[in-house]
Design a protein around this motif. Structure first.
Motif, PDB file in Angstrom:
ATOM      1  N   PHE A   6       0.822  -1.207   0.000  1.00  0.00           N
ATOM      2  CA  PHE A   6       0.000   0.000   0.000  1.00  0.00           C
ATOM      3  C   PHE A   6       0.859   1.262   0.000  1.00  0.00           C
ATOM      4  CE2 PHE A   6      -3.859  -2.371   1.509  1.00  0.00           C
ATOM      5  CZ  PHE A   6      -4.692  -1.915   0.496  1.00  0.00           C
ATOM      6  N   SER A   7       1.983   1.240   0.724  1.00  0.00           N
ATOM      7  CA  SER A   7       2.843   2.427   0.777  1.00  0.00           C
ATOM      8  C   SER A   7       3.430   2.747  -0.593  1.00  0.00           C
ATOM      9  CB  SER A   7       3.959   2.209   1.796  1.00  0.00           C
ATOM     10  OG  SER A   7       4.801   1.136   1.398  1.00  0.00           O
ATOM     11  N   VAL A   8       3.810   1.705  -1.354  1.00  0.00           N
ATOM     12  CA  VAL A   8       4.351   1.931  -2.697  1.00  0.00           C
ATOM     13  C   VAL A   8       3.275   2.502  -3.614  1.00  0.00           C
ATOM     14  CG1 VAL A   8       5.369   0.827  -4.718  1.00  0.00           C
ATOM     15  CG2 VAL A   8       6.074   0.125  -2.426  1.00  0.00           C
ATOM     16  N   LEU A   9       2.060   1.922  -3.552  1.00  0.00           N
ATOM     17  CA  LEU A   9       0.963   2.437  -4.375  1.00  0.00           C
ATOM     18  C   LEU A   9       0.624   3.876  -4.005  1.00  0.00           C
ATOM     19  CD1 LEU A   9      -1.416  -0.667  -4.439  1.00  0.00           C
ATOM     20  CD2 LEU A   9       0.126   0.108  -6.219  1.00  0.00           C
ATOM     21  N   PHE A  10       0.636   4.170  -2.701  1.00  0.00           N
ATOM     22  CA  PHE A  10       0.340   5.527  -2.256  1.00  0.00           C
ATOM     23  C   PHE A  10       1.385   6.512  -2.778  1.00  0.00           C
ATOM     24  CE2 PHE A  10       0.879   8.922   0.918  1.00  0.00           C
ATOM     25  CZ  PHE A  10      -0.400   9.488   0.871  1.00  0.00           C
ATOM     26  N   GLY A  11       2.657   6.073  -2.801  1.00  0.00           N
ATOM     27  CA  GLY A  11       3.712   6.938  -3.311  1.00  0.00           C
ATOM     28  C   GLY A  11       3.524   7.274  -4.770  1.00  0.00           C
ATOM     29  N   VAL A  12       3.132   6.280  -5.587  1.00  0.00           N
ATOM     30  CA  VAL A  12       2.900   6.530  -7.011  1.00  0.00           C
ATOM     31  C   VAL A  12       1.729   7.488  -7.195  1.00  0.00           C
ATOM     32  CG1 VAL A  12       2.293   5.456  -9.208  1.00  0.00           C
ATOM     33  CG2 VAL A  12       3.886   4.303  -7.662  1.00  0.00           C
ATOM     34  N   ILE A  13       0.662   7.299  -6.396  1.00  0.00           N
ATOM     35  CA  ILE A  13      -0.500   8.212  -6.479  1.00  0.00           C
ATOM     36  C   ILE A  13      -0.092   9.626  -6.080  1.00  0.00           C
ATOM     37  CG2 ILE A  13      -2.782   8.700  -5.519  1.00  0.00           C
ATOM     38  CD1 ILE A  13      -3.141   5.648  -5.232  1.00  0.00           C
ATOM     39  N   LEU A  14       0.774   9.750  -5.088  1.00  0.00           N
ATOM     40  CA  LEU A  14       1.227  11.062  -4.643  1.00  0.00           C
ATOM     41  C   LEU A  14       1.979  11.790  -5.753  1.00  0.00           C
ATOM     42  CD1 LEU A  14       1.584  13.119  -2.349  1.00  0.00           C
ATOM     43  CD2 LEU A  14       3.660  11.888  -1.680  1.00  0.00           C
ATOM     44  N   ILE A  15       2.750  11.050  -6.535  1.00  0.00           N
ATOM     45  CA  ILE A  15       3.475  11.659  -7.653  1.00  0.00           C
ATOM     46  C   ILE A  15       2.485  12.274  -8.644  1.00  0.00           C
ATOM     47  CG2 ILE A  15       4.970  11.162  -9.627  1.00  0.00           C
ATOM     48  CD1 ILE A  15       6.291   8.988  -7.923  1.00  0.00           C
ATOM     49  N   VAL A  16       1.417  11.525  -8.936  1.00  0.00           N
ATOM     50  CA  VAL A  16       0.390  12.045  -9.855  1.00  0.00           C
ATOM     51  C   VAL A  16      -0.270  13.296  -9.266  1.00  0.00           C
ATOM     52  CG1 VAL A  16      -1.761  11.492 -11.049  1.00  0.00           C
ATOM     53  CG2 VAL A  16      -0.003   9.731 -10.778  1.00  0.00           C
ATOM     54  N   VAL A  17      -0.517  13.279  -7.958  1.00  0.00           N
ATOM     55  CA  VAL A  17      -1.139  14.443  -7.308  1.00  0.00           C
ATOM     56  C   VAL A  17      -0.230  15.663  -7.419  1.00  0.00           C
ATOM     57  CG1 VAL A  17      -1.871  15.380  -5.075  1.00  0.00           C
ATOM     58  CG2 VAL A  17      -2.537  13.056  -5.736  1.00  0.00           C
ATOM     59  N   MET A  18       1.083  15.470  -7.233  1.00  0.00           N
ATOM     60  CA  MET A  18       2.013  16.596  -7.308  1.00  0.00           C
ATOM     61  C   MET A  18       2.011  17.230  -8.691  1.00  0.00           C
ATOM     62  SD  MET A  18       5.419  15.632  -5.116  1.00  0.00           S
ATOM     63  CE  MET A  18       5.812  14.221  -6.128  1.00  0.00           C
ATOM     64  N   ILE A  20      -0.557  17.627 -10.562  1.00  0.00           N
ATOM     65  CA  ILE A  20      -1.834  18.269 -10.881  1.00  0.00           C
ATOM     66  C   ILE A  20      -2.204  19.322  -9.848  1.00  0.00           C
ATOM     67  CG2 ILE A  20      -4.295  17.865 -11.243  1.00  0.00           C
ATOM     68  CD1 ILE A  20      -3.553  14.997 -12.088  1.00  0.00           C
ATOM     69  N   ILE A  21      -2.108  18.990  -8.569  1.00  0.00           N
ATOM     70  CA  ILE A  21      -2.633  19.846  -7.490  1.00  0.00           C
ATOM     71  C   ILE A  21      -1.498  20.610  -6.825  1.00  0.00           C
ATOM     72  CG2 ILE A  21      -3.915  19.871  -5.322  1.00  0.00           C
ATOM     73  CD1 ILE A  21      -5.195  17.230  -6.194  1.00  0.00           C
ATOM     74  N   PRO A  22      -1.639  21.926  -6.619  1.00  0.00           N
ATOM     75  CA  PRO A  22      -0.632  22.691  -5.870  1.00  0.00           C
ATOM     76  C   PRO A  22      -0.542  22.195  -4.429  1.00  0.00           C
ATOM     77  CG  PRO A  22      -2.099  24.150  -7.084  1.00  0.00           C
ATOM     78  CD  PRO A  22      -2.726  22.807  -7.142  1.00  0.00           C
ATOM     79  N   LEU A  23       0.676  22.062  -3.926  1.00  0.00           N
ATOM     80  CA  LEU A  23       0.881  21.565  -2.573  1.00  0.00           C
ATOM     81  C   LEU A  23       1.369  22.695  -1.677  1.00  0.00           C
ATOM     82  CD1 LEU A  23       2.741  18.188  -3.289  1.00  0.00           C
ATOM     83  CD2 LEU A  23       0.316  18.510  -2.807  1.00  0.00           C
ATOM     84  N   PRO A  24       0.967  22.680  -0.396  1.00  0.00           N
ATOM     85  CA  PRO A  24       1.481  23.680   0.556  1.00  0.00           C
ATOM     86  C   PRO A  24       2.991  23.552   0.701  1.00  0.00           C
ATOM     87  CG  PRO A  24      -0.407  22.505   1.459  1.00  0.00           C
ATOM     88  CD  PRO A  24      -0.011  21.778   0.223  1.00  0.00           C
ATOM     89  N   THR A  25       3.636  24.655   1.046  1.00  0.00           N
ATOM     90  CA  THR A  25       5.103  24.649   1.160  1.00  0.00           C
ATOM     91  C   THR A  25       5.586  23.721   2.265  1.00  0.00           C
ATOM     92  OG1 THR A  25       4.937  26.597   2.592  1.00  0.00           O
ATOM     93  CG2 THR A  25       5.326  26.983   0.238  1.00  0.00           C
ATOM     94  N   VAL A  26       4.757  23.517   3.299  1.00  0.00           N
ATOM     95  CA  VAL A  26       5.163  22.598   4.384  1.00  0.00           C
ATOM     96  C   VAL A  26       5.298  21.176   3.849  1.00  0.00           C
ATOM     97  CG1 VAL A  26       4.503  21.625   6.605  1.00  0.00           C
ATOM     98  CG2 VAL A  26       4.073  24.042   6.141  1.00  0.00           C
ATOM     99  N   ILE A  27       4.310  20.764   3.055  1.00  0.00           N
ATOM    100  CA  ILE A  27       4.361  19.411   2.469  1.00  0.00           C
ATOM    101  C   ILE A  27       5.527  19.313   1.497  1.00  0.00           C
ATOM    102  CG2 ILE A  27       3.124  17.762   1.026  1.00  0.00           C
ATOM    103  CD1 ILE A  27       0.552  18.714   2.260  1.00  0.00           C
ATOM    104  N   LEU A  28       5.789  20.397   0.742  1.00  0.00           N
ATOM    105  CA  LEU A  28       6.923  20.385  -0.182  1.00  0.00           C
ATOM    106  C   LEU A  28       8.239  20.204   0.583  1.00  0.00           C
ATOM    107  CD1 LEU A  28       6.135  23.175  -2.822  1.00  0.00           C
ATOM    108  CD2 LEU A  28       6.193  20.708  -3.155  1.00  0.00           C
ATOM    109  N   ASP A  29       8.370  20.876   1.727  1.00  0.00           N
ATOM    110  CA  ASP A  29       9.579  20.709   2.536  1.00  0.00           C
ATOM    111  C   ASP A  29       9.774  19.250   2.945  1.00  0.00           C
ATOM    112  OD1 ASP A  29      10.167  23.353   2.324  1.00  0.00           O
ATOM    113  OD2 ASP A  29       9.316  23.920   4.271  1.00  0.00           O
TER     114      ASP A  29
END
Length: 677
Positions: A6-18, A20-29
């Motif tokens: 699940f962690s690997v799948l979540f990581g791939v989904i997170l890449i797709v989110v990055m 498309i969707i703007p991320l807060p600077t805290v999450i970017l850090d």
């Protein structure tokens, strides 16, 4: 599916989110720190693997990490150009590197880009390409090496299978690395392009949208762009370096740190030389002598320490070897290991070593593999592993063949000559070393290269030394096949048959026939060079007659009759009649009258004068048929065939003796001789 998946799948989904969707600077850090951590983990793992296959997931991981980094670049670019803010990490990296000079920071960043793209990425790409090519080219040779080791008994079937799988995995790995290195190259190019875009459009956006001056806009966006470039290029540089380490890593006993320290400091004398050169550099140049003395002294001290440790290790190894040798000499296992007898051994003098040495062009191991396959097809049995070894006690050009530890044949080879067998009319101009062809006992000559073409034109059969020994070995194994087929080998054949004919095997063994009785029948067939490959037919006959008698010699006769078509084809030409010597009625009656019946079986008890007269008559008729140009075959009635075989097998072991019931009814029989009483 577990938490890891699940962690690997979540990581791939997170890449797709990055993307498309703007991320807060805290999450970017947080993600930037994660990216740096991943790069550190990858390079540390690559340095601690002993061989590339231990990190076989690296090509796929390289793609995912590259995609993750590009996703971060998209998000940070959006934050830099949109808000002139990309978080604390990027701002810190930019301020720390740039300091008071934007130009210095940009130059440092360009140097990192050049190091990664020009040096590491290009090198890793080239090594991956060459590694993939050489790995694929080397596969056939590695497969043959495995077959040779298996045939020589150096490895088991399980080990051979594991090594073949490893070769296939290596080919897949280097092929994947060849493709994955292209992603690293593309990532470096993308990093340069992204930095240029950020700087140009940041300058424009700062002046147009935020009303900043050229200097303020350049300072703000260059700081953020350089910081963003650093936090992306430093992990990229680490991953590129890990790529180079993995593809240039050869299999070894330890990790990279172990190998570097072991091999770099393997020669302490060279450290003395290096230290002396550094010291002289300070003496004869303006370089400060204190600095060179410290470095040169450190190298000399390191060399002394390593030299002492090496001497100590050598002394410990010598002591351990002496202890082990003493233990082996006193251990009972040392004696037990000497009791093993190899089924087949091929020993040769030191002059014939090139015959088996693949580095010198020898192909004996490959020929032995082909011999085992050929005999499996012809005789229907699995020939045991042939042990091949050199023996310094033999003459340089001599070889011997042993069965169950006993020498059964020997021969002599001249590797720089050819064996020429005469067609019947000798050519006196062809000279050489007189010899005898070892497999069939024919007179022959060892001739030099200069006579080869002339001998072939004169009708001689010219054979090279490897073919001579291969033919000899094949014929010896055929002649002693019945000795090589033990109960263990018989069980292997029965188990193989049971996979396809389970009902048939269950009807034969263990009741009414034991494994030993089946082995006796198969051995009787092999003794007369009858193939046992047609096991289903043999077992059908055993199932039918095994319950009627326990005389396995008589059961063998029934089996031979069921193999009549095979036996006929073995001794007759396709369209020619079979030329045979028949046993007369009076001779058969005399043999039948001499048969004694006991509770342990029947045997022939003929008086010596009659048996010798019969053997002489058979020998004369067989020789006369041979002179006529035919292969002698003795034909008799089924009732006396096995007794005639008992009578003549020691004198004429190669003479085929068939009964009328063992011949195909469609074959034409022509008698060219009669054995009378």
């Amino acid at each position: 599916m577990g938490a890891r998946e699940f962690s690997v799948l979540f990581g791939v989904i997170l890449i797709v989110v990055m993307l498309i969707i703007p991320l807060p600077t805290v999450i970017l850090d947080i993600l930037i720190i994660v990216n740096i951590s991943l790069a550190l983990m990858i390079i540390l793992i690559s340095m601690n693997t002993k061989e590339p296959l231990e990190f076989s997931i690296f090509p796929t991981l390289l793609l995912l990490v590259t995609l993750f980094r590009l996703g971060l670049n998209v998000s940070t670019t959006r934050s830099i150009l949109g808000n002139a803010d990309a978080g604390n990490v990027i701002d810190t990296f930019g301020s720390f590197v740039i300091g008071s000079s934007v130009l210095v920071g940009f130059v440092v960043f360009l140097i990192l880009i050049i190091i990664q793209f020009v040096v590491i990425v290009k090198g890793a790409e080239r090594v991956s390409e060459v590694g993939a090519r050489f790995t694929l080219d080397a596969m056939p040779g590695k497969q043959m090496s495995i077959d040779a080791d298996l045939n020589a008994g150096m490895i088991s079937e399980h080990e051979a299978k594991a090594r073949r799988e490893k070769i296939e995995q290596e080919a897949d790995f280097y092929g994947s690395m060849d493709g994955a290195s292209k992603f690293v190259k593309g990532d470096a190019i993308a990093g340069i392009v992204i930095v240029i875009i950020n700087m140009i459009f940041g300058l424009v956006i700062g002046m147009v949208e935020h009303g900043l001056s050229v200097g303020e806009s350049a300072s703000t966006y260059t700081l953020l762009t350089v910081g963003d470039g650093l936090v992306s290029q430093i992990p990229a540089l680490l991953v590129s370096t890990a790529t180079g380490i993995v593809v240039t890593r050869a299999a070894s006993e330890g990790n990279l740190g172990h190998d570097v320290t072991k091999q770099l400091f393997a020669y302490p004398t060279m450290l003395y030389v290096a230290g002396g050169v550094i010291f002289l550099l300070g003496v004869f140049t303006p370089i400060h002598v204190v600095l060179t003395t410290l470095v040169g002294g450190a190298l000399a001290i390191l060399g002394y320490v390593i030299s002492r440790s090496q001497h100590k290790m050598i002394e410990e190894e010598v002591d351990q070897e002496e202890e082990m040798e003493e233990e082996n000499n006193h251990s009972p296992e040392n004696v037990v290991s000497l009791l093993t007898v190899d089924p087949i051994e091929f020993e040769f003098g030191y002059g014939l070593i090139p015959l088996a040495d693949t580095n010198q062009g020898g192909d004996l191991l490959d020929r032995v593999v082909m011999i085992r396959r050929q005999l499996a097809l012809e005789m229907g049995m699995v020939v045991p592993v042939i042990r091949i070894r050199d023996n310094i006690q033999l003459q340089p050009n001599e070889y011997v063949i042993k069965i169950r530890g006993n020498e059964v044949s020997h021969g002599e080879l001249y590797l720089d000559h050819y064996m020429a067998m005469s067609p019947g009319v000798d050519d006196e101009s062809i000279t050489g070393i007189e010899t005898t062809e070892p497999a069939f006992g024919l007179p022959a000559l060892w001739i030099g290269e200069e006579f080869k073409e002339q001998a072939e034109l004169s009708g001689y059969t010219v054979v090279d030394p490897p073919s001579v020994v291969s033919t000899h070995l094949t014929e010896i194994i055929k002649s002693h096949a019945h000795e090589l087929l033990g109960r263990e080998e018989t069980k292997q054949l029965v188990d193989h048959l049971k996979e396809s004919y389970p009902t048939l095997v269950e009807e034969v063994t263990p009741n009414p026939l034991t494994l030993g009785e089946i082995q006796k029948v198969l051995s009787n067939l092999l003794k007369e060079k009858i193939s046992i490959r047609n096991l289903p037919t043999i077992f059908e006959t055993l199932a039918e007659y095994g319950q009627l008698t326990k005389d396995m010699t008589l059961v063998t006769e029934y089996v031979r009759q069921s193999l009549s078509r095979q036996i006929t084809k073995q001794y007759s030409q396709s369209e020619e009649p079979m030329y045979v010597v028949t046993v007369g009625g009076a001779a058969e009656k005399k043999i039948a009258d001499a048969v004694q019946q006991t509770e342990h079986g029947n045997y022939l008890a003929m008086n010596p004068e009659d048996s010798q007269q019969l053997i002489d008559t058979i020998g004369k008729e067989a020789e006369r048929v041979s002179q006529m140009g035919y292969t002698p075959v003795l034909l008799c009635s089924p009732a006396v065939r096995m007794y005639i075989r008992q009578l003549v097998e020691r004198v004429f072991p190669q003479l085929p003796i068939l009964s009328y019931n063992e011949l195909d009814p469609t074959i034409e029989i022509q008698s060219v001789g009669v054995v009378n009483a």
